[in-house]
Design a protein around this motif. Structure first.
Motif, short mmCIF file in Angstrom:
data_model
loop_
_atom_site.label_atom_id
_atom_site.label_comp_id
_atom_site.label_asym_id
_atom_site.label_seq_id
_atom_site.Cartn_x
_atom_site.Cartn_y
_atom_site.Cartn_z
N TRP A 167 0.78 -1.07 0.04
CA TRP A 167 0.01 -0.12 0.09
C TRP A 167 0.78 1.21 0.00
CZ3 TRP A 167 -4.97 0.31 -1.14
CH2 TRP A 167 -5.65 -0.79 -0.63
N ARG A 168 0.52 2.15 -0.77
CA ARG A 168 0.86 3.63 -0.80
C ARG A 168 -0.25 4.74 -0.61
NH1 ARG A 168 6.51 4.20 -1.85
NH2 ARG A 168 7.44 2.21 -1.41
N GLU A 169 0.23 5.81 -0.17
CA GLU A 169 -0.88 6.77 0.01
C GLU A 169 -0.38 8.10 -0.26
OE1 GLU A 169 -3.73 8.00 3.70
OE2 GLU A 169 -2.55 5.96 3.69
N GLY A 170 -1.22 8.86 -1.07
CA GLY A 170 -1.28 10.44 -1.37
C GLY A 170 -0.62 10.67 -2.51
N ILE A 171 -0.96 11.94 -2.89
CA ILE A 171 -0.43 12.40 -4.28
C ILE A 171 1.10 12.70 -4.04
CG2 ILE A 171 -0.45 14.52 -5.78
CD1 ILE A 171 -3.47 14.95 -4.94
N SER A 172 1.68 13.42 -3.00
CA SER A 172 2.88 13.29 -2.87
C SER A 172 3.97 12.16 -3.19
CB SER A 172 3.42 14.15 -1.54
OG SER A 172 3.19 13.41 -0.53
N GLU A 173 3.42 11.15 -2.48
CA GLU A 173 4.01 9.78 -2.70
C GLU A 173 4.11 9.10 -4.11
OE1 GLU A 173 6.04 6.15 -1.48
OE2 GLU A 173 6.03 8.28 -0.89
N TYR A 174 2.66 9.56 -4.89
CA TYR A 174 2.58 9.03 -6.07
C TYR A 174 3.60 10.01 -7.04
CZ TYR A 174 0.61 9.02 -10.79
OH TYR A 174 0.51 8.94 -12.22
N LEU A 175 3.74 11.20 -6.93
CA LEU A 175 4.68 11.87 -7.77
C LEU A 175 5.97 11.67 -7.44
CD1 LEU A 175 2.69 15.39 -7.33
CD2 LEU A 175 2.66 13.92 -9.35
N ARG A 176 6.25 11.23 -6.11
CA ARG A 176 7.88 10.70 -5.80
C ARG A 176 7.85 9.55 -6.74
NH1 ARG A 176 10.60 7.36 -3.07
NH2 ARG A 176 8.73 6.19 -2.27
N LEU A 177 7.11 8.60 -6.66
CA LEU A 177 7.29 7.39 -7.31
C LEU A 177 7.37 7.56 -8.82
CD1 LEU A 177 4.92 4.92 -5.43
CD2 LEU A 177 7.49 4.85 -5.26
N THR A 178 6.62 8.35 -9.19
CA THR A 178 6.51 8.41 -10.90
C THR A 178 7.66 9.24 -11.56
OG1 THR A 178 5.16 10.30 -10.71
CG2 THR A 178 4.11 7.97 -11.07
N THR A 179 8.31 10.18 -10.54
CA THR A 179 9.39 10.92 -10.96
C THR A 179 10.91 10.46 -10.82
OG1 THR A 179 9.47 12.04 -8.96
CG2 THR A 179 8.28 13.08 -10.76
N GLU A 180 10.72 9.19 -10.14
CA GLU A 180 11.90 8.62 -9.98
C GLU A 180 12.38 7.82 -11.30
OE1 GLU A 180 11.46 5.35 -7.19
OE2 GLU A 180 11.80 6.85 -5.41
N ARG A 181 13.71 8.07 -11.83
CA ARG A 181 14.07 7.81 -13.01
C ARG A 181 14.79 6.42 -12.98
NH1 ARG A 181 11.87 10.55 -16.89
NH2 ARG A 181 11.93 12.76 -16.62
N SER A 182 15.01 5.74 -11.79
CA SER A 182 15.56 4.47 -11.71
C SER A 182 14.52 3.34 -11.64
CB SER A 182 16.65 4.57 -10.35
OG SER A 182 15.54 4.56 -9.25
#
Length: 395
Positions: free
Chosen positions: A322-337
């Protein structure tokens, strides 16, 4: 557990890595017996091929990670196949030979037990039978007819006891044969997953993609496929009509004229009837055996707003959390690795979420959909799993 000697397993048509086959059993023709990786067969087994194949092809096939308990007895006249991750209880008997009352039927009979199915102790599977993926055969049952995917059967002869319903996520108790037909038809109309494929001048890619899907599912499964053709002038329409003639779970819509590239995405979602919706690039084929484990993810996380898939090669089943929140989603989707990602939306929650604003210039076709979903339901599932056999950019 003592295992068979190298002099015997070198004779098998295929003997996968990590197999453990007890020494206390009998194999009549190992040259036409194929075992996948990490197969476990306990003592007392009998794998009997009654008539060798002239071309030398295997007549008994046991897939990756199958677990066969004591005193398994397989008799293959034409072909008996256990797909990946099948479990059989003790004293199971399987034969593709037709019962005496069907001897007048001259069609070729085979037995296939679908991926991730479980066969209870002291059960018998007789004749020309296919048991669907994720199904259960109760102990002491005698199976004489096909069993669809994700069903529980039991008795002599075996009859429906429960059928999985994607809309509720429950295994529904079956009261009668007519009730079973009603549940299966409802499941066809409301599957667990809709794979929506916008296509434009991609007939060859679309054909290969559809082959990779229908090699893992059929009309009795929990998946529908929706193809939205954006006025292609190649053979896309012919490919779609061909699959539409084979599968009721396949749906096709053709735009009479080419549209803006962003429009087919919401249009494809509107076609969907599944609880979850995957927008899929026709240029990416699904890896063999990847769909059934992912369906288990959707069943485990029925209340998430969406599933974010990170394309990573992981061992065994998908790794989820489970993950939660817009900030967490943006962090995951902007990770290049992390590699390419794919979103699978909860269609029911998408319909309930506030309509996202319509802007002339959008940073991506799904950005506002994701924002609306996260506002109504901040929890989402992160799934690390390699589903595709080719690398594709999904963001």
């Amino acid at each position: 557990m003592d295992t068979i000697s190298p002099s015997l397993y070198y004779r098998f048509y295929r003997y996968g890595t990590g197999c453990k086959i007890a020494s206390g059993g009998a194999v009549s023709l190992p040259e036409q017996t194929a075992l996948g990786a990490k197969v476990l067969i306990r003592e007392g087994y009998r794998l009997d091929i009654t008539a060798p194949a002239r071309d030398g092809s295997p007549k008994i096939v046991i897939g990756d990670r199958c677990e066969c308990n004591r005193y398994l007895n397989i008799q293959a006249l034409n072909k008996v196949e256990l797909e990946a991750d099948v479990i059989t209880g003790p004293y199971v008997f399987i034969t593709d030979a037709k019962p005496s009352w069907e001897k007048g039927d001259h069609s070729v009979s085979t037995v296939t037990i679908g991926e991730s199915s479980w066969i209870g102790a002291h059960s018998s599977i007789l004749g020309n039978v296919r048991i669907g993926k994720g199904s259960v055969v109760g102990a002491g049952s005698v199976v004489l007819q096909d069993v669809p995917d994700y069903c529980v059967v039991a008795g002599n002869p075996a009859v429906f006891r429960r059928i999985y319903e994607p809309a509720s996520g429950e295994w529904i108790r079956v009261n009668s044969e007519s009730h079973a037909r009603e549940l299966l038809e409802r499941r066809r109309r409301e599957p667990l997953l809709s794979i929506c494929i916008p296509a434009r001048y991609q007939a060859g890619e679309l054909r290969r993609c559809l082959e990779s899907i229908y090699a893992q599912t059929d009309d009795a499964g929990l998946i529908e496929v929706c193809v939205l053709d954006d006025a292609s002038a190649d053979e896309t329409e012919e490919v779609a009509h061909y699959y539409g003639s084979l599968y009721r779970s396949f749906r096709y819509l053709r735009n009479p004229a080419s549209t803006d590239r962003s429009r087919p995405l919401p249009q494809a979602v509107d076609m969907a009837r599944g609880k979850f919706v995957m927008i899929h690039d026709s240029g990416a084929c699904f890896a063999a055996g990847s769909l059934i484990p992912f369906l288990n993810v959707l069943h485990t996380y029925p209340d998430c707003g969406f599933v974010l898939i990170e394309q990573r090669l992981v061992q065994g089943t998908p790794q989820t959390e489970w993950r939660e929140g817009i900030s967490e989603y943006l962090r995951l989707t902007t990770e290049r690795s992390s590699g390419p990602r794919l979103l699978v939306l909860n269609r029911q929650q998408r319909k309930q979420a506030a309509e996202p604003p319509q802007l002339e210039e959008s940073p991506g076709p799904w950005v506002y959909q994701q924002s609306a979903l996260l506002k109504s339901n901040p929890r989402f599932c992160l799934c690390r799993y390699k589903m595709f056999s080719s690398s594709t950019k999904f963001d």
